[in-house]
Design a protein around this motif. Structure first.
Motif, mmCIF file in Angstrom:
data_model
loop_
_atom_site.group_PDB
_atom_site.id
_atom_site.type_symbol
_atom_site.label_atom_id
_atom_site.label_comp_id
_atom_site.label_asym_id
_atom_site.label_seq_id
_atom_site.Cartn_x
_atom_site.Cartn_y
_atom_site.Cartn_z
ATOM 1 N N THR A 310 0.809 -1.229 0.000
ATOM 2 C CA THR A 310 0.000 0.000 0.000
ATOM 3 C C THR A 310 0.836 1.269 0.000
ATOM 4 O O THR A 310 0.305 2.348 -0.279
ATOM 5 N N HIS A 311 2.136 1.178 0.330
ATOM 6 C CA HIS A 311 2.993 2.367 0.309
ATOM 7 C C HIS A 311 4.448 1.914 0.210
ATOM 8 O O HIS A 311 4.844 0.928 0.842
ATOM 9 N N PRO A 312 5.276 2.616 -0.574
ATOM 10 C CA PRO A 312 6.685 2.210 -0.721
ATOM 11 C C PRO A 312 7.434 2.114 0.613
ATOM 12 O O PRO A 312 8.334 1.283 0.760
ATOM 13 N N PHE A 313 7.072 2.965 1.585
ATOM 14 C CA PHE A 313 7.761 2.937 2.873
ATOM 15 C C PHE A 313 7.637 1.572 3.544
ATOM 16 O O PHE A 313 8.529 1.144 4.299
ATOM 17 N N LEU A 314 6.528 0.873 3.265
ATOM 18 C CA LEU A 314 6.304 -0.417 3.914
ATOM 19 C C LEU A 314 7.261 -1.500 3.428
ATOM 20 O O LEU A 314 7.383 -2.552 4.051
ATOM 21 N N LEU A 315 7.941 -1.240 2.317
ATOM 22 C CA LEU A 315 8.985 -2.178 1.894
ATOM 23 C C LEU A 315 10.120 -2.225 2.903
ATOM 24 O O LEU A 315 10.783 -3.251 3.085
ATOM 25 N N LEU A 316 10.343 -1.083 3.575
ATOM 26 C CA LEU A 316 11.378 -1.015 4.607
ATOM 27 C C LEU A 316 10.843 -1.405 5.979
ATOM 28 O O LEU A 316 11.574 -1.968 6.794
ATOM 29 N N LEU A 385 -0.289 13.111 16.415
ATOM 30 C CA LEU A 385 -1.553 12.786 15.759
ATOM 31 C C LEU A 385 -1.387 12.778 14.245
ATOM 32 O O LEU A 385 -1.998 11.946 13.555
ATOM 33 N N ARG A 386 -0.583 13.669 13.734
ATOM 34 C CA ARG A 386 -0.320 13.685 12.289
ATOM 35 C C ARG A 386 0.499 12.459 11.877
ATOM 36 O O ARG A 386 0.294 11.907 10.790
ATOM 37 N N THR A 387 1.398 12.036 12.752
ATOM 38 C CA THR A 387 2.191 10.829 12.480
ATOM 39 C C THR A 387 1.290 9.604 12.427
ATOM 40 O O THR A 387 1.451 8.726 11.560
ATOM 41 N N ILE A 388 0.347 9.527 13.355
ATOM 42 C CA ILE A 388 -0.598 8.401 13.361
ATOM 43 C C ILE A 388 -1.425 8.398 12.090
ATOM 44 O O ILE A 388 -1.662 7.343 11.485
ATOM 45 N N ASP A 389 -1.857 9.577 11.643
ATOM 46 C CA ASP A 389 -2.643 9.655 10.412
ATOM 47 C C ASP A 389 -1.841 9.215 9.196
ATOM 48 O O ASP A 389 -2.381 8.569 8.284
ATOM 49 N N GLN A 390 -0.570 9.544 9.157
ATOM 50 C CA GLN A 390 0.273 9.086 8.047
ATOM 51 C C GLN A 390 0.381 7.566 8.058
ATOM 52 O O GLN A 390 0.362 6.901 7.013
ATOM 53 N N ARG A 391 0.459 6.995 9.249
ATOM 54 C CA ARG A 391 0.533 5.534 9.375
ATOM 55 C C ARG A 391 -0.779 4.896 8.909
ATOM 56 O O ARG A 391 -0.767 3.857 8.241
ATOM 57 N N VAL A 392 -1.903 5.546 9.237
ATOM 58 C CA VAL A 392 -3.201 5.035 8.770
ATOM 59 C C VAL A 392 -3.272 5.084 7.248
ATOM 60 O O VAL A 392 -3.777 4.151 6.602
ATOM 61 N N ALA A 393 -2.761 6.157 6.659
ATOM 62 C CA ALA A 393 -2.734 6.263 5.198
ATOM 63 C C ALA A 393 -1.904 5.142 4.589
ATOM 64 O O ALA A 393 -2.278 4.548 3.569
ATOM 65 N N ASP A 394 -0.773 4.824 5.222
ATOM 66 C CA ASP A 394 0.071 3.726 4.741
ATOM 67 C C ASP A 394 -0.648 2.385 4.874
ATOM 68 O O ASP A 394 -0.521 1.508 4.010
ATOM 69 N N ALA A 483 -18.165 -0.131 -2.379
ATOM 70 C CA ALA A 483 -17.457 0.707 -3.361
ATOM 71 C C ALA A 483 -18.428 1.636 -4.082
ATOM 72 O O ALA A 483 -18.047 2.723 -4.528
ATOM 73 N N SER A 484 -19.690 1.252 -4.163
ATOM 74 C CA SER A 484 -20.717 2.080 -4.809
ATOM 75 C C SER A 484 -21.131 3.259 -3.938
ATOM 76 O O SER A 484 -21.876 4.133 -4.404
ATOM 77 N N GLY A 485 -20.699 3.287 -2.672
ATOM 78 C CA GLY A 485 -21.044 4.369 -1.766
ATOM 79 C C GLY A 485 -22.216 4.070 -0.856
ATOM 80 O O GLY A 485 -22.547 4.876 0.022
ATOM 81 N N VAL A 486 -22.846 2.914 -1.023
ATOM 82 C CA VAL A 486 -23.972 2.513 -0.178
ATOM 83 C C VAL A 486 -23.430 1.915 1.122
ATOM 84 O O VAL A 486 -22.425 1.194 1.122
ATOM 85 N N GLY A 487 -24.108 2.214 2.249
ATOM 86 C CA GLY A 487 -23.680 1.671 3.530
ATOM 87 C C GLY A 487 -23.703 0.156 3.549
ATOM 88 O O GLY A 487 -24.645 -0.472 3.053
ATOM 89 N N VAL A 514 -12.510 12.654 -2.059
ATOM 90 C CA VAL A 514 -11.212 12.449 -2.729
ATOM 91 C C VAL A 514 -10.657 11.036 -2.545
ATOM 92 O O VAL A 514 -9.436 10.834 -2.521
ATOM 93 N N GLN A 515 -11.520 10.043 -2.438
ATOM 94 C CA GLN A 515 -11.052 8.656 -2.310
ATOM 95 C C GLN A 515 -11.301 7.844 -3.584
ATOM 96 O O GLN A 515 -10.944 6.661 -3.634
ATOM 97 N N SER A 516 -11.895 8.467 -4.604
ATOM 98 C CA SER A 516 -12.293 7.703 -5.790
ATOM 99 C C SER A 516 -11.106 7.075 -6.507
ATOM 100 O O SER A 516 -11.232 6.008 -7.125
ATOM 101 N N ASP A 517 -9.943 7.732 -6.449
ATOM 102 C CA ASP A 517 -8.764 7.140 -7.088
ATOM 103 C C ASP A 517 -8.126 6.064 -6.218
ATOM 104 O O ASP A 517 -7.341 5.241 -6.698
ATOM 105 N N ARG A 518 -8.461 6.070 -4.926
ATOM 106 C CA ARG A 518 -7.910 5.069 -4.013
ATOM 107 C C ARG A 518 -8.796 3.816 -3.957
ATOM 108 O O ARG A 518 -8.307 2.706 -3.799
ATOM 109 N N ARG A 519 -10.103 4.050 -4.020
ATOM 110 C CA ARG A 519 -11.050 2.928 -4.018
ATOM 111 C C ARG A 519 -12.121 3.195 -5.074
ATOM 112 O O ARG A 519 -13.208 3.667 -4.771
ATOM 113 N N PRO A 520 -11.842 2.882 -6.333
ATOM 114 C CA PRO A 520 -12.796 3.169 -7.410
ATOM 115 C C PRO A 520 -14.015 2.250 -7.346
ATOM 116 O O PRO A 520 -13.978 1.181 -6.730
ATOM 117 N N CYS A 521 -15.105 2.676 -7.985
ATOM 118 C CA CYS A 521 -16.310 1.848 -8.049
ATOM 119 C C CYS A 521 -16.035 0.581 -8.860
ATOM 120 O O CYS A 521 -15.176 0.568 -9.747
#
Length: 544
Positions: A310-316, A385-394, A483-487, A514-521
């Motif tokens: 999910t992120h290049p950093f995770l290779l390390l 808190l910003r560091t934790i959010d970056q980890r969640v993104a990874d 992915a369609s946006g329905v609960g 802004v998640q459509s490119d990360r999780r498309p329909c």
């Protein structure tokens, strides 16, 4: 006066609780273990005022000295236990009772012409906004009854200090059992009320029998009158009678007959044979109790390993991840938050938590469906808190820029959050209960566990039959929306009641903007048909 050894220990306790005592509070303790621990310091101040009163009036009734000795004995035991004292819901209930009912009786006795200064200070302390009130006692008992109901605990075991098979040494007397029975009856928990009344009768001492047994008998008659088939109580009566008539008939019987009536009242309802046909709440509680769980066959295809893609950093620095469900996706990450970060979070949330709310018809409301306290802190507050959010993104490959503020929660006596969805229903948007609605719904959740929990406190997913025991430093991830946006109703979940321990969690709710490119329909509406169903259909077509 206090014994010298006890005095030294109490001075240590005062040093620990001094900061807590003067910091103020929001007026509710039972819904947070963290807040509940503060009242221990308040009781110490009350003991000091009581000592002063007795010094001013040595001729006061010996009853006061007897009460002081009793309170000191209980506190000395608590000090020997240390922090573990507050992990037992029985101790928290007894502390609540002392600070409400017992202290009210004591102060009434002290209301005399002598010792007025000490008494005035004691009254002043008891009426501070941060002192427990009758509602605290009710909340503590409600937590005990919730534990008993969901984990199917026996009243005789709880009264003996045995919680889900583990003995904690705290005993309840006949009055305690009667108090719990009275609230159970008031709240229509008739089976539990009956069990606590029988236990109260079994625990009657010679001194209590004359005062308490009539109360037990009367309430027991009322409980049995609520069970409509009076024929089962007395085989000679052939017709159903009104509740009042049943109660009068039962009261007319001898005391022993009311106790040993032929009517058998089970403490808990039998476990249904088919656990697939349950109400949402029953599915939640049977998941919490371990009756609903995945089979080895259902677990066979699940995987675990190191996440790197999910992120290049995770290779390390790959993340250890365990797949608990593949459709819907439910992942458990191990060792993804650190003690230094938890320490920083603890400082950021000090004295800021308040009673948690749920989404109501037109606004957020306090509800017994959620007994915890929480606070929200923006990620801009601290770099951790910003560091934790970056980890969640990874971890998730999702954009965290528009995620909600960090939510930190601490659960109280029997603390829980009944079955619910994290995604917002449409009426929440329509009634302006969603902050920044332009950011869309909650596409996903990441739940960090900041503490271990000795017993109970798991996260239950009834539909996918998973129960996650809190594991310090771990985090669980799932998508709230298709992915369609329905609960996605399959990720309905709830926080199971805590039996023993203190549970702190951090929620990261990620919005769909802004998640459509990360999780498309998908190429199909995945809220109507899943990938597994498509594969199964495709296989059937190939076979034809």
């Amino acid at each position: 006066m206090l014994h010298s050894g006890a005095t030294r220990m109490l001075h240590v306790a005062l040093a620990v609780f001094a900061v807590l005592f003067y910091c103020g509070a929001n007026g509710e303790f039972y819904s947070s273990i963290h807040e509940m621990s503060k009242v221990f310091g308040y009781e110490q101040k009350m003991l000091q005022y009581m000592q002063k009163f007795m010094a001013d009036n040595q001729s006061k009734l010996d009853f006061l000295k007897a009460r002081l000795d009793e309170y000191e004995l209980e506190r000395n035991e608590a000090l020997q236990w240390g922090v573990a004292y507050f992990e037992s819901p029985l101790n928290k209930y007894l502390l609540s009772k002392r600070l409400t009912v017992d202290w009210q009786r004591t102060t009434n006795l002290m209301a005399a012409t002598t010792g007025e200064r000490a008494l005035a200070r004691l009254h002043q302390l008891r009426h501070k906004k941060y002192m427990p009130n009758e509602r605290e006692l009710e909340g503590a008992i409600d937590g005990l009854l919730r534990l008993q109901s969901i984990y199917r605990l026996q009243a005789k075991h709880v009264a003996a200090g045995i919680l889900d098979g583990v003995s904690y040494g705290t005993q309840l007397n006949a009055q305690h059992c009667l108090d719990i029975a009275q609230q159970a009856f008031r709240d229509e928990h008739l089976q539990l009320a009956h069990a606590w009344l029988m236990e109260a009768n079994n625990r009657l001492s010679i001194n209590d029998r004359h005062k308490l047994q009539p109360k037990i008998q009367k309430l027991l008659a009322q409980v049995k009158a609520r069970f409509t088939n009076y024929r089962a109580v007395n085989g000679t009566v052939e017709t159903l009678k009104s509740e009042k008539e049943q109660e009068h008939l039962l009261l007319a019987q001898s005391q022993s007959n009311v106790i040993s009536s032929e009517l058998e009242i089970e403490e808990h309802p039998p476990v249904p044979e088919d656990l697939r046909k349950l109400s949402e709440f029953d599915a939640y509680r049977y998941t919490c109790s371990g009756h609903i769980k995945t089979t080895p066959g259902e677990q066979r295809h699940l995987r675990c390993g190191y996440l790197t893609e999910t992120h290049p950093f995770l290779l390390l620095a790959p993340l250890k991840v365990e797949e608990l469900s593949d459709d819907p996706l439910l992942l458990l990450y191990h060792e993804v938050i650190y003690q230094s970060e938890i320490d920083t979070i603890t400082e950021l949330t000090r004295n800021k938590i308040k009673r948690a709310t749920v989404t109501g018809l037109n606004s957020s409301v306090v509800s017994n469906a959620r007994t915890s306290q929480f606070t929200f802190i923006p990620k801009t507050r601290h770099k951790v808190l910003r560091t934790i959010d970056q980890r969640v993104a990874d971890m998730t490959d999702l954009n965290m820029e528009f995620a909600e503020d960090h939510q930190f929660s601490n659960y109280g006596i029997g603390g829980h959050y009944a079955q619910h969805m994290d995604w917002f229903y449409q009426h929440a948007f329509e009634t302006n209960q969603v902050s920044f609605p332009e950011m869309g719904n909650r596409i996903a959740t990441v739940l960090f566990y900041l503490t271990d929990v000795a017993q109970g406190g798991g996260t239950a997913f009834p539909i996918i039959k998973q129960l996650l025991k809190p594991e310090k430093y771990a985090a669980v991830f799932w998508y709230n929306l298709h992915a369609s946006g329905v609960g996605d109703v399959r990720v309905q979940h709830g926080a199971c009641p805590i039996i023993v321990g203190s549970k702190w969690v951090l929620n990261r709710w990620i919005r769909e903007f802004v998640q459509s490119d990360r999780r498309p329909c998908e190429l199909w509406d995945d809220s109507l048909i899943t990938m597994n169903q498509l594969l199964e259909l495709s296989k059937k077509l190939e076979d034809k």
